[in-house]
Design a protein around this motif. Structure first.
Motif, PDB file in Angstrom:
ATOM      1  N   SER A  13      42.596 -30.111   3.575  1.00 32.96           N
ATOM      2  CA  SER A  13      41.584 -31.080   3.161  1.00 32.96           C
ATOM      3  C   SER A  13      42.044 -32.531   3.285  1.00 32.96           C
ATOM      4  CB  SER A  13      41.142 -30.798   1.727  1.00 32.96           C
ATOM      5  OG  SER A  13      42.241 -30.908   0.858  1.00 32.96           O
ATOM      6  N   VAL A  51      32.628 -31.451  11.224  1.00 32.10           N
ATOM      7  CA  VAL A  51      33.781 -31.560  10.327  1.00 32.10           C
ATOM      8  C   VAL A  51      33.431 -32.425   9.118  1.00 32.10           C
ATOM      9  CG1 VAL A  51      36.137 -32.477  10.119  1.00 32.10           C
ATOM     10  CG2 VAL A  51      35.510 -31.038  12.070  1.00 32.10           C
ATOM     11  N   ALA A  54      31.672 -30.297   6.723  1.00 25.25           N
ATOM     12  CA  ALA A  54      32.607 -29.410   6.016  1.00 25.25           C
ATOM     13  C   ALA A  54      33.362 -30.185   4.932  1.00 25.25           C
ATOM     14  CB  ALA A  54      33.582 -28.768   6.999  1.00 25.25           C
ATOM     15  N   THR A  61      38.023 -27.921   3.231  1.00 22.14           N
ATOM     16  CA  THR A  61      38.943 -27.145   4.056  1.00 22.14           C
ATOM     17  C   THR A  61      38.187 -26.637   5.276  1.00 22.14           C
ATOM     18  OG1 THR A  61      40.182 -26.476   2.108  1.00 22.14           O
ATOM     19  CG2 THR A  61      40.495 -25.164   4.092  1.00 22.14           C
ATOM     20  N   TRP A  62      38.716 -26.873   6.445  1.00 18.97           N
ATOM     21  CA  TRP A  62      38.037 -26.481   7.667  1.00 18.97           C
ATOM     22  C   TRP A  62      39.051 -26.190   8.758  1.00 18.97           C
ATOM     23  CZ3 TRP A  62      39.320 -29.775  11.580  1.00 18.97           C
ATOM     24  CH2 TRP A  62      39.774 -31.041  11.217  1.00 18.97           C
ATOM     25  N   SER A  63      38.584 -25.492   9.771  1.00 21.06           N
ATOM     26  CA  SER A  63      39.360 -25.338  11.002  1.00 21.06           C
ATOM     27  C   SER A  63      38.394 -25.482  12.166  1.00 21.06           C
ATOM     28  CB  SER A  63      40.094 -24.003  11.047  1.00 21.06           C
ATOM     29  OG  SER A  63      39.191 -22.929  11.059  1.00 21.06           O
ATOM     30  N   VAL A  77      33.190 -24.795  13.841  1.00 21.79           N
ATOM     31  CA  VAL A  77      33.893 -25.273  12.652  1.00 21.79           C
ATOM     32  C   VAL A  77      33.750 -24.207  11.578  1.00 21.79           C
ATOM     33  CG1 VAL A  77      33.982 -27.043  10.852  1.00 21.79           C
ATOM     34  CG2 VAL A  77      33.601 -27.694  13.231  1.00 21.79           C
ATOM     35  N   HIS A  78      34.893 -23.761  11.067  1.00 19.84           N
ATOM     36  CA  HIS A  78      34.948 -22.761  10.013  1.00 19.84           C
ATOM     37  C   HIS A  78      35.226 -23.492   8.697  1.00 19.84           C
ATOM     38  CE1 HIS A  78      35.529 -20.093  13.470  1.00 19.84           C
ATOM     39  NE2 HIS A  78      36.507 -20.905  13.832  1.00 19.84           N
ATOM     40  N   ASP A  79      34.483 -23.123   7.646  1.00 20.75           N
ATOM     41  CA  ASP A  79      34.764 -23.704   6.335  1.00 20.75           C
ATOM     42  C   ASP A  79      34.595 -22.647   5.251  1.00 20.75           C
ATOM     43  OD1 ASP A  79      32.040 -23.729   5.239  1.00 20.75           O
ATOM     44  OD2 ASP A  79      31.646 -25.405   6.581  1.00 20.75           O
ATOM     45  N   THR A 122      30.951 -19.970   9.744  1.00 20.74           N
ATOM     46  CA  THR A 122      31.267 -20.673  10.979  1.00 20.74           C
ATOM     47  C   THR A 122      29.970 -21.295  11.494  1.00 20.74           C
ATOM     48  OG1 THR A 122      33.018 -19.131  11.553  1.00 20.74           O
ATOM     49  CG2 THR A 122      32.098 -20.454  13.351  1.00 20.74           C
TER      50      THR A 122
END
Length: 130
Positions: A13, A51, A54, A61-63, A77-79, A122
């Motif tokens: 984060s 992002v 997210a 928190t994301w990837s 984007v995954h959160d 996602t």
């Protein structure tokens, strides 16, 4: 090879949308044939918007995962939040947003929201490469 794929490491984060744009720029710079400058700008804008969403709405928190296809670039984007993005009336005066998700949907050929394996989600967008 028809598809080039690269996963950008999950980011805690403390990282920002600017970090995600930097990682996306590095990914785009490595593609052959290169994407057009207009397509690159679109990818960077969508990365920034997803992002930022997210960070703002999903706990921070994301990837990021980027995939290059012959005719497009997929941004995912995954959160940690299971809540999907929602359309809301843009706030023209109070600065609370409402512009990002409509913008992503306008720029992308397709968007999708799918459940994540650990309860999050996602959000993905397929963008034109040319």
């Amino acid at each position: 090879m028809d598809t080039v794929s690269a996963n950008v490491a999950p980011t805690r984060s403390g990282k920002s949308a600017a970090d995600a744009r930097r990682d996306a720029r590095a990914f785009l710079d490595g593609l052959l044939p290169p994407v057009t400058s207009e397509a690159a700008g679109t990818v960077l804008l969508v990365v920034s918007e997803l992002v930022t969403n997210a960070l703002r709405h999903a706990g921070g928190t994301w990837s990021l995962e980027l995939t290059a296809h012959p005719d497009g670039i997929e941004v995912a984007v995954h959160d940690a939040s299971p809540q999907p993005p929602r359309l809301r009336t843009p706030d023209l005066n109070g600065g609370t947003g409402g512009f990002g998700w409509p913008l992503v949907n306008r720029l992308a050929r397709t968007t999708a929201v799918s459940p994540g394996p650990s309860g999050g989600k996602t959000v993905s967008a397929l963008l034109s490469r040319w």
